[in-house]
Write a protein that holds these residues in place. Structure first.
Motif, mmCIF file in Angstrom:
data_model
loop_
_atom_site.group_PDB
_atom_site.id
_atom_site.type_symbol
_atom_site.label_atom_id
_atom_site.label_comp_id
_atom_site.label_asym_id
_atom_site.label_seq_id
_atom_site.Cartn_x
_atom_site.Cartn_y
_atom_site.Cartn_z
ATOM 1 N N ALA A 1 0.823 -1.204 0.000
ATOM 2 C CA ALA A 1 0.000 0.000 0.000
ATOM 3 C C ALA A 1 0.854 1.249 0.000
ATOM 4 O O ALA A 1 1.867 1.322 0.699
ATOM 5 N N ILE A 2 0.426 2.217 -0.780
ATOM 6 C CA ILE A 2 0.973 3.563 -0.712
ATOM 7 C C ILE A 2 -0.144 4.415 -0.117
ATOM 8 O O ILE A 2 -1.169 4.653 -0.748
ATOM 9 N N CYS A 3 0.037 4.799 1.146
ATOM 10 C CA CYS A 3 -0.931 5.634 1.868
ATOM 11 C C CYS A 3 -0.278 6.988 2.073
ATOM 12 O O CYS A 3 0.701 7.096 2.814
ATOM 13 N N VAL A 4 -0.808 8.006 1.406
ATOM 14 C CA VAL A 4 -0.268 9.361 1.524
ATOM 15 C C VAL A 4 -1.385 10.275 2.020
ATOM 16 O O VAL A 4 -2.505 10.231 1.507
ATOM 17 N N ARG A 5 -1.058 11.074 3.019
ATOM 18 C CA ARG A 5 -2.001 12.093 3.487
ATOM 19 C C ARG A 5 -1.205 13.236 4.116
ATOM 20 O O ARG A 5 -0.182 13.022 4.764
ATOM 21 N N GLY B 1 0.904 15.308 3.058
ATOM 22 C CA GLY B 1 2.326 15.395 2.752
ATOM 23 C C GLY B 1 3.184 14.327 3.397
ATOM 24 O O GLY B 1 4.411 14.461 3.432
ATOM 25 N N GLN B 2 2.558 13.270 3.920
ATOM 26 C CA GLN B 2 3.306 12.195 4.564
ATOM 27 C C GLN B 2 2.896 10.848 3.973
ATOM 28 O O GLN B 2 1.770 10.673 3.514
ATOM 29 N N VAL B 3 3.828 9.896 4.026
ATOM 30 C CA VAL B 3 3.581 8.542 3.556
ATOM 31 C C VAL B 3 3.717 7.585 4.739
ATOM 32 O O VAL B 3 4.588 7.765 5.601
ATOM 33 N N LEU B 4 2.846 6.601 4.788
ATOM 34 C CA LEU B 4 2.884 5.591 5.841
ATOM 35 C C LEU B 4 3.910 4.526 5.472
ATOM 36 O O LEU B 4 3.822 3.910 4.410
ATOM 37 N N LEU B 5 4.885 4.324 6.354
ATOM 38 C CA LEU B 5 5.919 3.312 6.128
ATOM 39 C C LEU B 5 6.026 2.409 7.357
ATOM 40 O O LEU B 5 5.626 2.794 8.462
ATOM 41 N N ALA B 6 6.572 1.234 7.138
ATOM 42 C CA ALA B 6 6.853 0.296 8.226
ATOM 43 C C ALA B 6 8.364 0.088 8.280
ATOM 44 O O ALA B 6 9.051 0.252 7.280
ATOM 45 N N ARG B 7 8.860 -0.270 9.449
ATOM 46 C CA ARG B 7 10.299 -0.495 9.605
ATOM 47 C C ARG B 7 10.563 -1.988 9.762
ATOM 48 O O ARG B 7 9.870 -2.681 10.494
ATOM 49 N N SER B 8 11.581 -2.425 9.043
ATOM 50 C CA SER B 8 11.936 -3.844 9.041
ATOM 51 C C SER B 8 13.434 -3.977 9.283
ATOM 52 O O SER B 8 14.205 -3.153 8.805
ATOM 53 N N PRO B 9 13.852 -5.018 10.004
ATOM 54 C CA PRO B 9 15.297 -5.217 10.142
ATOM 55 C C PRO B 9 15.874 -5.596 8.783
ATOM 56 O O PRO B 9 15.393 -6.524 8.148
ATOM 57 N N GLY B 10 16.828 -4.846 8.314
ATOM 58 C CA GLY B 10 17.422 -5.093 7.004
ATOM 59 C C GLY B 10 18.627 -6.009 7.103
ATOM 60 O O GLY B 10 18.908 -6.574 8.159
ATOM 61 N N ASP C 1 8.674 -3.952 12.879
ATOM 62 C CA ASP C 1 8.593 -3.682 14.311
ATOM 63 C C ASP C 1 8.052 -2.298 14.632
ATOM 64 O O ASP C 1 7.898 -1.955 15.797
ATOM 65 N N LEU C 2 7.755 -1.497 13.606
ATOM 66 C CA LEU C 2 7.311 -0.129 13.833
ATOM 67 C C LEU C 2 6.659 0.383 12.564
ATOM 68 O O LEU C 2 7.068 0.008 11.463
ATOM 69 N N ALA C 3 5.655 1.223 12.715
ATOM 70 C CA ALA C 3 5.060 1.916 11.582
ATOM 71 C C ALA C 3 5.007 3.398 11.933
ATOM 72 O O ALA C 3 4.828 3.766 13.096
ATOM 73 N N ALA C 4 5.187 4.252 10.919
ATOM 74 C CA ALA C 4 5.205 5.694 11.175
ATOM 75 C C ALA C 4 4.887 6.453 9.893
ATOM 76 O O ALA C 4 5.144 5.971 8.792
ATOM 77 N N TRP C 5 4.340 7.639 10.061
ATOM 78 C CA TRP C 5 4.149 8.558 8.944
ATOM 79 C C TRP C 5 5.462 9.311 8.755
ATOM 80 O O TRP C 5 6.031 9.836 9.714
ATOM 81 N N GLN C 6 5.937 9.361 7.523
ATOM 82 C CA GLN C 6 7.182 10.056 7.197
ATOM 83 C C GLN C 6 6.872 11.157 6.187
ATOM 84 O O GLN C 6 6.116 10.937 5.230
ATOM 85 N N ASP C 7 7.458 12.334 6.390
ATOM 86 C CA ASP C 7 7.290 13.417 5.417
ATOM 87 C C ASP C 7 7.812 12.964 4.063
ATOM 88 O O ASP C 7 8.902 12.382 3.977
ATOM 89 N N LEU C 8 7.047 13.249 3.012
ATOM 90 C CA LEU C 8 7.482 12.880 1.662
ATOM 91 C C LEU C 8 8.838 13.492 1.330
ATOM 92 O O LEU C 8 9.656 12.861 0.663
ATOM 93 N N THR C 9 9.086 14.700 1.818
ATOM 94 C CA THR C 9 10.358 15.362 1.527
ATOM 95 C C THR C 9 11.530 14.700 2.249
ATOM 96 O O THR C 9 12.676 14.864 1.841
ATOM 97 N N ALA C 10 11.266 13.936 3.316
ATOM 98 C CA ALA C 10 12.320 13.281 4.081
ATOM 99 C C ALA C 10 12.649 11.882 3.561
ATOM 100 O O ALA C 10 13.697 11.326 3.911
#
Length: 158
Positions: A11-15, A17-26, A124-133
């Motif tokens: 999913a690409i969820c944008v609202r 000016g932010q996008v919803l992302l999840a964090r994964s151990p890389g 392990d985490l989900a967060a809204w991130q600024d599109l510019t970041a």
């Protein structure tokens, strides 16, 4: 060499000016940001997959609003037993809108009992991130692919 195909929906969820992302151990344990989503279960519709995976990884309920495109990736990967596998990933990218739920990190999702989540999930985490970041984040390439499809809306979905 063994061959493996994995079909996944993201999913690409944008609202605002932010996008919803999840964090994964890389690789090497360095966390990286990913799109919420993941692998389809046998017999599951991709639309249902993305709705389920977003809920599992973020706590949000979403409505799919558009099919943005399909992305394919092929690479050779070593397995933990030393053999190589020819991996073909087919990734279906949807635009989605949050309709309910509450953004919670995985650890709180597991303890609340409110939203069903996968046991031993990959985020392990989900967060809204600024599109510019986003360009400055440690992220998987699919994040850029998804945002490009979201911005450009190519008629052929690639």
């Amino acid at each position: 060499m063994r061959r493996r195909t994995r079909v996944a929906a993201y999913a690409i969820c944008v609202r605002d000016g932010q996008v919803l992302l999840a964090r994964s151990p890389g690789p090497g344990g360095v966390p990286e940001w990913v799109l919420p989503g993941g692998g389809m279960e046998h017999g599951e519709d991709p639309h249902d997959t993305v709705v389920r995976k977003v809920a599992e990884e973020t706590g949000y309920r979403v409505e799919v609003t558009a099919l943005l495109g399909v992305n394919s990736l092929r690479l050779t990967r070593p397995t933990r037993f030393g053999r190589s596998v020819d991996h073909h990933g087919v990734r279906i990218l949807y635009e989605a809108r949050v309709t309910g739920g509450e953004l919670l990190p995985q650890s709180r999702l597991r303890s609340t009992g409110g939203t069903p989540i996968e046991v031993g999930g990959s985020t392990d985490l989900a967060a809204w991130q600024d599109l510019t970041a986003v360009p400055g984040l440690t992220r998987v390439p699919l994040v850029d692919t998804g945002l490009r499809l979201w911005r450009e809306r190519p008629p052929a979905g690639r």
